[in-house]
Design an enzyme around this catalytic site. Structure first.
Site, mmCIF file in Angstrom:
data_model
loop_
_atom_site.group_PDB
_atom_site.id
_atom_site.type_symbol
_atom_site.label_atom_id
_atom_site.label_comp_id
_atom_site.label_asym_id
_atom_site.label_seq_id
_atom_site.Cartn_x
_atom_site.Cartn_y
_atom_site.Cartn_z
ATOM 1 N N HIS A 64 0.805 -1.220 0.000
ATOM 2 C CA HIS A 64 0.000 0.000 0.000
ATOM 3 C C HIS A 64 0.842 1.276 0.000
ATOM 4 C CE1 HIS A 64 -3.007 -2.703 2.324
ATOM 5 N NE2 HIS A 64 -3.198 -2.817 1.030
ATOM 6 N N LYS A 73 6.496 5.894 7.408
ATOM 7 C CA LYS A 73 5.976 5.037 8.471
ATOM 8 C C LYS A 73 7.105 4.523 9.347
ATOM 9 C CE LYS A 73 2.161 3.367 5.613
ATOM 10 N NZ LYS A 73 1.576 2.218 4.907
ATOM 11 N N TYR A 133 2.008 1.228 13.851
ATOM 12 C CA TYR A 133 2.794 2.120 13.011
ATOM 13 C C TYR A 133 2.356 3.565 13.148
ATOM 14 C CZ TYR A 133 -0.855 1.070 9.466
ATOM 15 O OH TYR A 133 -2.036 0.874 8.789
ATOM 16 N N ASP A 174 -6.903 -6.006 -1.950
ATOM 17 C CA ASP A 174 -5.511 -6.345 -2.244
ATOM 18 C C ASP A 174 -5.385 -7.382 -3.361
ATOM 19 O OD1 ASP A 174 -4.754 -4.514 -0.366
ATOM 20 O OD2 ASP A 174 -3.999 -5.964 1.088
#
Length: 189
Positions: A64, A73, A133, A174
């Protein structure tokens, strides 16, 4: 001396962060984020959002990214084990389209810093994993994008067999992600 060790990877800007862990027979203590300490190791980052996901063994999330407002991140696992992957999508990078993966676990307590301009995904290797995250930009669903996990041009070596995983468990979204060559012109960085 910093409480964090920044370990370089073969891809510029992508780092493994090893925290200092204080432990004894009662358990452990560690800082997982300290703006001043991160600045001292060359990562002057501002985070705006924290996320937490839980997934079962075999779940593969990713790859992603956001086409606008890209997110950096800082990722870590607080329960279980994952194989975490970043793919360089920076068009002018000498490592464009290359990937790097690292095992993150509650035992090794490593963190992975993925700057803006990368696609990100992970595969859960334990029965269950809690994944945390921090992001440098807010999530904008209208700019959500991705690359299919098994893109042959990227050729990620997912450790399915080593962990007894026959097939990855994917979201419907996905399963339908395009290959990198189909979206490269849409990348804005």
């Amino acid at each position: 001396m910093s409480k964090f060790k920044k370990v370089s990877t073969p891809i510029e800007g992508l780092y493994i962060i090893e925290p200092t862990v204080f432990g004894d027979n009662r358990g452990f203590f560690m800082e997982s984020w300290n703006k001043k300490e991160f600045s001292e190791i060359g990562l002057d980052i501002d985070f705006v959002q924290d996320n937490h996901s839980r997934s079962k063994k075999g779940v593969l999330r990713g790859l992603h990214f956001q086409v606008k407002y890209p997110q950096g991140k800082l990722v870590r696992v607080v329960k279980g084990i994952v194989f975490d992957v970043a793919v360089d999508l920076r068009k002018n990078s000498p490592t464009f389209g290359k990937w790097y993966g690292v095992i993150l676990s509650e035992e090794n307590k490593k963190m992975f810093y993925i700057p803006e301009g990368f696609a990100h995904g992970f595969l859960v290797l334990s029965d269950e994993a809690d994944f945390l995250y921090k992001t440098t930009e807010y999530y904008y669903p209208e700019y959500d994008a991705g690359v299919i996990w098994n893109d042959p041009d990227i050729n990620i070596k997912w450790p399915f067999e080593e962990y007894g995983i026959k097939e990855p468990i994917l979201s419907e979204k996905d399963k339908k992600l395009p290959q990198l060559k189909e979206i490269v012109k849409k990348l804005e960085w």
